[in-house]
Scaffold this motif. Structure first.
Motif, short mmCIF file in Angstrom:
data_model
loop_
_atom_site.label_atom_id
_atom_site.label_comp_id
_atom_site.label_asym_id
_atom_site.label_seq_id
_atom_site.Cartn_x
_atom_site.Cartn_y
_atom_site.Cartn_z
N TRP A 237 0.84 -1.19 0.00
CA TRP A 237 0.00 0.00 0.00
C TRP A 237 0.88 1.24 0.00
CZ3 TRP A 237 0.32 3.69 3.83
CH2 TRP A 237 0.98 3.32 5.02
N THR A 238 0.35 2.31 -0.56
CA THR A 238 1.05 3.59 -0.57
C THR A 238 0.02 4.70 -0.64
OG1 THR A 238 2.84 4.87 -1.60
CG2 THR A 238 1.31 3.73 -3.07
N ILE A 239 0.42 5.88 -0.23
CA ILE A 239 -0.47 7.04 -0.26
C ILE A 239 -0.16 7.87 -1.50
CG2 ILE A 239 -1.13 9.16 0.94
CD1 ILE A 239 -0.45 7.77 3.57
N LYS A 240 -1.18 8.07 -2.35
CA LYS A 240 -1.03 8.83 -3.59
C LYS A 240 -2.26 9.70 -3.82
CE LYS A 240 1.83 5.44 -6.10
NZ LYS A 240 1.91 4.58 -7.31
N ALA A 241 -2.02 10.97 -4.04
CA ALA A 241 -3.08 11.90 -4.45
C ALA A 241 -4.32 11.81 -3.56
CB ALA A 241 -3.45 11.65 -5.91
N GLY A 242 -4.11 11.81 -2.25
CA GLY A 242 -5.24 11.83 -1.34
C GLY A 242 -5.95 10.52 -1.17
N THR A 243 -5.35 9.41 -1.58
CA THR A 243 -5.94 8.09 -1.40
C THR A 243 -4.86 7.09 -1.00
OG1 THR A 243 -5.64 7.47 -3.72
CG2 THR A 243 -7.75 8.49 -3.13
N ILE A 244 -5.29 5.98 -0.43
CA ILE A 244 -4.40 4.85 -0.21
C ILE A 244 -4.63 3.87 -1.35
CG2 ILE A 244 -3.79 2.92 1.29
CD1 ILE A 244 -4.71 4.55 3.65
N VAL A 245 -3.57 3.56 -2.09
CA VAL A 245 -3.66 2.71 -3.27
C VAL A 245 -3.01 1.36 -2.96
CG1 VAL A 245 -3.04 2.47 -5.70
CG2 VAL A 245 -3.61 4.72 -4.78
N PHE A 246 -3.67 0.29 -3.39
CA PHE A 246 -3.20 -1.07 -3.12
C PHE A 246 -2.70 -1.73 -4.39
CE2 PHE A 246 -6.13 0.08 0.13
CZ PHE A 246 -5.77 -0.61 1.27
N ALA A 247 -1.65 -2.54 -4.25
CA ALA A 247 -1.16 -3.39 -5.33
C ALA A 247 -1.08 -4.81 -4.77
CB ALA A 247 0.21 -2.93 -5.82
N TRP A 248 -1.99 -5.68 -5.19
CA TRP A 248 -2.07 -7.04 -4.65
C TRP A 248 -1.21 -8.00 -5.47
CZ3 TRP A 248 -3.77 -7.02 0.00
CH2 TRP A 248 -4.77 -6.13 0.39
N THR A 249 -0.46 -8.85 -4.80
CA THR A 249 0.42 -9.81 -5.45
C THR A 249 -0.41 -10.87 -6.18
OG1 THR A 249 2.07 -9.48 -3.72
CG2 THR A 249 2.30 -11.45 -5.08
N ASN A 250 -0.04 -11.13 -7.44
CA ASN A 250 -0.71 -12.15 -8.28
C ASN A 250 -2.21 -11.92 -8.39
OD1 ASN A 250 1.76 -13.56 -8.63
ND2 ASN A 250 1.48 -14.61 -6.68
N SER A 251 -2.61 -10.67 -8.51
CA SER A 251 -4.02 -10.33 -8.61
C SER A 251 -4.19 -9.13 -9.54
CB SER A 251 -4.60 -10.00 -7.24
OG SER A 251 -5.93 -9.53 -7.36
N THR A 252 -5.28 -9.13 -10.31
CA THR A 252 -5.60 -7.99 -11.17
C THR A 252 -6.56 -7.02 -10.49
OG1 THR A 252 -7.42 -9.23 -12.19
CG2 THR A 252 -5.25 -9.36 -13.26
N SER A 253 -7.01 -7.35 -9.28
CA SER A 253 -7.92 -6.47 -8.55
C SER A 253 -7.24 -5.15 -8.23
CB SER A 253 -8.39 -7.13 -7.25
OG SER A 253 -9.13 -8.30 -7.51
N LYS A 254 -8.02 -4.08 -8.29
CA LYS A 254 -7.52 -2.74 -7.95
C LYS A 254 -8.35 -2.20 -6.80
CE LYS A 254 -5.99 -1.76 -12.67
NZ LYS A 254 -4.57 -1.91 -12.34
N GLU A 255 -7.69 -1.46 -5.93
CA GLU A 255 -8.39 -0.98 -4.73
C GLU A 255 -7.80 0.35 -4.29
OE1 GLU A 255 -9.04 -2.57 -0.13
OE2 GLU A 255 -8.68 -4.01 -1.75
N LYS A 256 -8.66 1.22 -3.79
CA LYS A 256 -8.20 2.46 -3.19
C LYS A 256 -9.12 2.86 -2.05
CE LYS A 256 -10.54 5.63 -6.42
NZ LYS A 256 -10.35 6.74 -7.39
N TRP A 257 -8.54 3.49 -1.02
CA TRP A 257 -9.28 3.99 0.12
C TRP A 257 -9.20 5.51 0.14
CZ3 TRP A 257 -8.40 0.77 5.19
CH2 TRP A 257 -8.71 -0.58 4.94
#
Length: 284
Positions: A237-257
């Motif tokens: 996870w990392t903080i970018k442009a006012g959101t928390i962005v996720f990069a999941w291992t071996n997954s194409t799912s995208k997620e942001k908080w």
């Protein structure tokens, strides 16, 4: 705040909020020439190891004590003097190797004489650190009496009996007996151990019909667990442009908080198999 937060800075802030003075010696310690060099811990810590300085050496002089032993194993992560002041030595993401047979613990040196006890101020500072480790690294608020159990441990647990230089009396029974007091106070500090933009700790996440438990670490790693079928995975996870962005291992799912975080009603979006879902989460 952008990117991954500095875990040492987060701890310094939490100590300062409790009017605990902090001195940072990590810049000096990390430049010393060790026989076994400092290295990033391969996984998050499972516990805290208590040590005894066996003398009333000051926080500043501990740097010289360890320097004069070069080349040697690195010193502890932290030390607490009789007034409760905390010294930072080894950065928390690194293995300190002050404790034999483990690289999965944080170490605390208590300024105390051999077989001596610690002060109320030292108990308080240790409790803040223990509570921080619980929220950030999921270290159990429990007494650990083994090398592997999560919780508050002590140095002599890790010493091999065949080692003539082993610290079998570290930190001494008087300090070991303070574990319940440290943990009782740590549980009280837990309620105030929240971070405005850092998700560190455990969350329950709900997306449509799915429920997951996320465990965040301040080093930018995150682990998910399905509490029903016990399937698990990991990501970053990392903080970018006012959101928390996720990069999941071996997954194409995208997620942001969305930020700022809400401990009771966190919102976000999850895209799975091309479909966008609303997300709700809360701290556990």
């Amino acid at each position: 705040m952008a990117g991954i937060p500095d875990v040492n800075e987060l701890l310094r802030t939490k100590l300062s909020e409790q009017s605990i003075k902090v001195s940072d010696f990590t810049g000096k310690i990390h430049t010393l020439n060790y026989k076994f060099p400092l290295y990033l811990r391969p996984s998050k810590p499972v516990g805290i190891v208590m040590h005894n300085t066996s003398g009333l050496v000051t926080l500043a002089n501990l740097v010289g004590t360890w320097k004069n032993k070069e080349p040697s194993p690195p010193p502890s992560h932290l030390a607490i003097d009789r007034s409760g002041e905390v010294g930072f030595y080894v950065r928390l993401p690194y293995a300190d190797r002050a404790t034999e047979n483990t690289n999965r613990h944080l170490s605390i040196e208590f300024q105390a004489v051999e077989n001596g006890d610690i002060t109320r101020e030292q108990v308080k500072s240790a409790a803040v650190i223990t509570s921080f480790a619980h929220v950030v690294y999921d270290v159990a608020l429990a007494i650990s009496d083994s090398r592997t159990a999560s919780g508050l441990a002590h140095h002599s647990l890790f010493v091999e009996r065949g080692n003539p230089n082993g610290h079998f009396n570290c930190p001494g029974q008087a300090i070991i007996n303070q574990k319940p007091a440290i943990l009782e106070l740590a549980k009280k500090f837990k309620a105030n151990m929240q971070f405005s933009e850092e998700p560190a700790g455990r969350w329950e996440v709900r997306v449509d019909k799915w429920v997951w438990h996320y465990t965040f670490s301040v080093d930018g790693s995150v682990v998910w667990l399905d509490p029903f079928n016990k399937k698990t995975g990991k990501g970053r996870w990392t903080i970018k442009a006012g959101t928390i962005v996720f990069a999941w291992t071996n997954s194409t799912s995208k997620e942001k908080w969305n930020l700022p975080l809400s401990s009771t009603d966190q919102t976000g979006q999850c895209i799975m198999d091309g479909k966008t879902y609303d997300l709700r989460a809360k701290r556990l």
